[in-house]
Motif scaffolding. Structure first.
Motif, PDB file in Angstrom:
ATOM      1  N   VAL A   1       0.855  -1.198   0.000  1.00 49.94           N
ATOM      2  CA  VAL A   1       0.000   0.000   0.000  1.00 49.94           C
ATOM      3  C   VAL A   1       0.887   1.242   0.000  1.00 49.94           C
ATOM      4  CG1 VAL A   1      -1.768   1.308   1.240  1.00 49.94           C
ATOM      5  CG2 VAL A   1      -1.915  -1.193   1.127  1.00 49.94           C
ATOM      6  N   TYR A   2       1.898   1.255   0.858  1.00 54.05           N
ATOM      7  CA  TYR A   2       2.829   2.388   0.897  1.00 54.05           C
ATOM      8  C   TYR A   2       3.510   2.602  -0.454  1.00 54.05           C
ATOM      9  CZ  TYR A   2       2.656   3.024   6.012  1.00 54.05           C
ATOM     10  OH  TYR A   2       2.275   3.301   7.308  1.00 54.05           O
ATOM     11  N   GLN A   3       3.875   1.518  -1.105  1.00 49.90           N
ATOM     12  CA  GLN A   3       4.518   1.633  -2.416  1.00 49.90           C
ATOM     13  C   GLN A   3       3.569   2.286  -3.430  1.00 49.90           C
ATOM     14  OE1 GLN A   3       5.663  -2.121  -4.198  1.00 49.90           O
ATOM     15  NE2 GLN A   3       7.279  -1.137  -5.405  1.00 49.90           N
TER      16      GLN A   3
ATOM     17  N   SER B   1       2.401  11.498   5.967  1.00 51.99           N
ATOM     18  CA  SER B   1       2.312  11.005   7.349  1.00 51.99           C
ATOM     19  C   SER B   1       0.884  10.664   7.759  1.00 51.99           C
ATOM     20  CB  SER B   1       2.936  12.005   8.320  1.00 51.99           C
ATOM     21  OG  SER B   1       2.302  13.255   8.211  1.00 51.99           O
ATOM     22  N   MET B   2      -0.116  11.326   7.149  1.00 51.88           N
ATOM     23  CA  MET B   2      -1.498  11.013   7.535  1.00 51.88           C
ATOM     24  C   MET B   2      -1.821   9.549   7.233  1.00 51.88           C
ATOM     25  SD  MET B   2      -3.696  13.089   4.699  1.00 51.88           S
ATOM     26  CE  MET B   2      -4.416  12.173   3.331  1.00 51.88           C
ATOM     27  N   PHE B   3      -1.220   8.989   6.181  1.00 48.69           N
ATOM     28  CA  PHE B   3      -1.458   7.576   5.878  1.00 48.69           C
ATOM     29  C   PHE B   3      -0.697   6.675   6.841  1.00 48.69           C
ATOM     30  CE2 PHE B   3      -2.611   9.464   1.756  1.00 48.69           C
ATOM     31  CZ  PHE B   3      -3.871   8.907   1.622  1.00 48.69           C
ATOM     32  N   LYS B   4       0.419   7.150   7.352  1.00 49.43           N
ATOM     33  CA  LYS B   4       1.193   6.364   8.321  1.00 49.43           C
ATOM     34  C   LYS B   4       0.469   6.263   9.662  1.00 49.43           C
ATOM     35  CE  LYS B   4       5.579   7.448   6.142  1.00 49.43           C
ATOM     36  NZ  LYS B   4       6.853   8.191   6.249  1.00 49.43           N
TER      37      LYS B   4
ATOM     38  N   HIS C   1      -8.025  -0.351   2.944  1.00 49.25           N
ATOM     39  CA  HIS C   1      -9.382   0.161   2.745  1.00 49.25           C
ATOM     40  C   HIS C   1      -9.387   1.688   2.652  1.00 49.25           C
ATOM     41  CE1 HIS C   1     -13.695   0.722   3.174  1.00 49.25           C
ATOM     42  NE2 HIS C   1     -13.451   1.533   4.183  1.00 49.25           N
ATOM     43  N   GLU C   2      -8.707   2.355   3.581  1.00 56.00           N
ATOM     44  CA  GLU C   2      -8.690   3.819   3.593  1.00 56.00           C
ATOM     45  C   GLU C   2      -7.994   4.387   2.354  1.00 56.00           C
ATOM     46  OE1 GLU C   2     -10.304   5.927   5.437  1.00 56.00           O
ATOM     47  OE2 GLU C   2     -11.131   4.387   6.733  1.00 56.00           O
ATOM     48  N   TRP C   3      -6.910   3.765   1.920  1.00 57.27           N
ATOM     49  CA  TRP C   3      -6.219   4.225   0.716  1.00 57.27           C
ATOM     50  C   TRP C   3      -7.111   4.049  -0.514  1.00 57.27           C
ATOM     51  CZ3 TRP C   3      -3.446   7.254  -1.864  1.00 57.27           C
ATOM     52  CH2 TRP C   3      -2.972   6.942  -3.127  1.00 57.27           C
ATOM     53  N   LYS C   4      -7.757   2.902  -0.606  1.00 56.95           N
ATOM     54  CA  LYS C   4      -8.649   2.645  -1.746  1.00 56.95           C
ATOM     55  C   LYS C   4      -9.773   3.678  -1.776  1.00 56.95           C
ATOM     56  CE  LYS C   4     -11.610  -0.914  -3.764  1.00 56.95           C
ATOM     57  NZ  LYS C   4     -12.186  -2.254  -3.603  1.00 56.95           N
ATOM     58  N   LEU C   5     -10.366   3.951  -0.640  1.00 56.24           N
ATOM     59  CA  LEU C   5     -11.444   4.930  -0.542  1.00 56.24           C
ATOM     60  C   LEU C   5     -10.942   6.331  -0.900  1.00 56.24           C
ATOM     61  CD1 LEU C   5     -14.416   4.760   0.221  1.00 56.24           C
ATOM     62  CD2 LEU C   5     -13.767   5.292   2.571  1.00 56.24           C
ATOM     63  N   PHE C   6      -9.792   6.719  -0.349  1.00 54.09           N
ATOM     64  CA  PHE C   6      -9.205   8.022  -0.654  1.00 54.09           C
ATOM     65  C   PHE C   6      -8.964   8.154  -2.156  1.00 54.09           C
ATOM     66  CE2 PHE C   6      -5.710  10.919  -1.405  1.00 54.09           C
ATOM     67  CZ  PHE C   6      -6.004  11.996  -0.580  1.00 54.09           C
TER      68      PHE C   6
ATOM     69  N   GLN D   1     -10.333   6.507  -4.678  1.00 57.67           N
ATOM     70  CA  GLN D   1     -11.578   6.532  -5.449  1.00 57.67           C
ATOM     71  C   GLN D   1     -12.266   7.886  -5.356  1.00 57.67           C
ATOM     72  OE1 GLN D   1     -13.701   3.188  -3.802  1.00 57.67           O
ATOM     73  NE2 GLN D   1     -13.080   1.851  -5.479  1.00 57.67           N
ATOM     74  N   ILE D   2     -12.323   8.456  -4.167  1.00 63.30           N
ATOM     75  CA  ILE D   2     -13.065   9.700  -3.965  1.00 63.30           C
ATOM     76  C   ILE D   2     -12.244  10.921  -4.343  1.00 63.30           C
ATOM     77  CG2 ILE D   2     -14.135  11.171  -2.220  1.00 63.30           C
ATOM     78  CD1 ILE D   2     -14.985   8.535  -0.813  1.00 63.30           C
ATOM     79  N   GLN D   3     -10.981  10.941  -3.959  1.00 63.19           N
ATOM     80  CA  GLN D   3     -10.164  12.135  -4.144  1.00 63.19           C
ATOM     81  C   GLN D   3      -9.398  12.178  -5.461  1.00 63.19           C
ATOM     82  OE1 GLN D   3     -10.019  14.733  -1.939  1.00 63.19           O
ATOM     83  NE2 GLN D   3     -11.428  13.737  -0.545  1.00 63.19           N
ATOM     84  N   LEU D   4      -9.021  11.023  -6.006  1.00 61.46           N
ATOM     85  CA  LEU D   4      -8.097  11.029  -7.141  1.00 61.46           C
ATOM     86  C   LEU D   4      -8.665  10.518  -8.458  1.00 61.46           C
ATOM     87  CD1 LEU D   4      -4.971   9.635  -5.237  1.00 61.46           C
ATOM     88  CD2 LEU D   4      -5.631  12.025  -5.569  1.00 61.46           C
ATOM     89  N   ASP D   5      -9.521   9.514  -8.398  1.00 61.62           N
ATOM     90  CA  ASP D   5     -10.047   8.938  -9.640  1.00 61.62           C
ATOM     91  C   ASP D   5     -10.986   9.912 -10.336  1.00 61.62           C
ATOM     92  OD1 ASP D   5      -8.620   6.682  -8.976  1.00 61.62           O
ATOM     93  OD2 ASP D   5     -10.369   5.450  -8.487  1.00 61.62           O
ATOM     94  N   LYS D   6     -11.059   9.792 -11.653  1.00 61.65           N
ATOM     95  CA  LYS D   6     -11.976  10.643 -12.404  1.00 61.65           C
ATOM     96  C   LYS D   6     -13.404  10.319 -12.001  1.00 61.65           C
ATOM     97  CE  LYS D   6      -9.200  11.657 -16.373  1.00 61.65           C
ATOM     98  NZ  LYS D   6      -9.278  12.295 -17.637  1.00 61.65           N
TER      99      LYS D   6
END
Length: 143
Positions: free
Chosen positions: A6-8, A19-22, A31-36, A38-43
């Protein structure tokens, strides 16, 4: 997916692992990275610049300095001008102010909804009339 994977992925996206992800507990990280992402970065249906301006407006109302900084910088990244950033903040101020006012006065909700619908229909009707007028002027060569 393991923490390092996930970090990679996060580092490939941002050039670092913020650091917020750490701070996210390992069982929730994927789960949180996937959600972030999808909502913040994906078109999505709203272009990124406008999503960030919405985020800026929301963070201004919630008074989150982290979110305000994030959404301002990312809005700029996607082409938002200083004027657009100011307009988003001003719109949020106006909306939050009117919300406090009409909620504080306990304006009748049903009346409010009825009046908004009536005003929108008036604008639609005016737009249709203006469109017909513009169309007639174009056909006759009058300007």
């Amino acid at each position: 997916m393991r923490k390092q994977e996930v970090y990679q992925e996060i580092e490939q996206t941002f050039g670092l692992v913020p650091s917020m992800f750490k701070e996210v507990p390992e069982p929730m990280l994927e789960h949180e990275w996937k959600l972030f992402r999808q909502i913040q970065l994906d078109k999505g249906p709203i272009p990124q610049k406008y999503r960030e301006l919405i985020g800026l407006a929301i963070s201004g109302v919630t008074k989150c300095r982290y979110c305000t900084f994030y959404h301002t910088e990312v809005a700029r990244l996607f082409g938002a001008t200083d004027e657009e950033i100011e307009a988003a903040a001003h719109y949020a101020k106006s909306s939050a102010g009117w919300s406090a006012y009409i909620n504080g006065l306990q304006v009748d909700y049903e009346t409010f909804c009825s009046e908004v619908k009536q005003a929108c229909e008036h604008v639609r009707s005016s737009q249709r009339r203006a469109g017909k007028q513009a169309s007639a002027e174009t056909r006759t060569g009058l300007h």
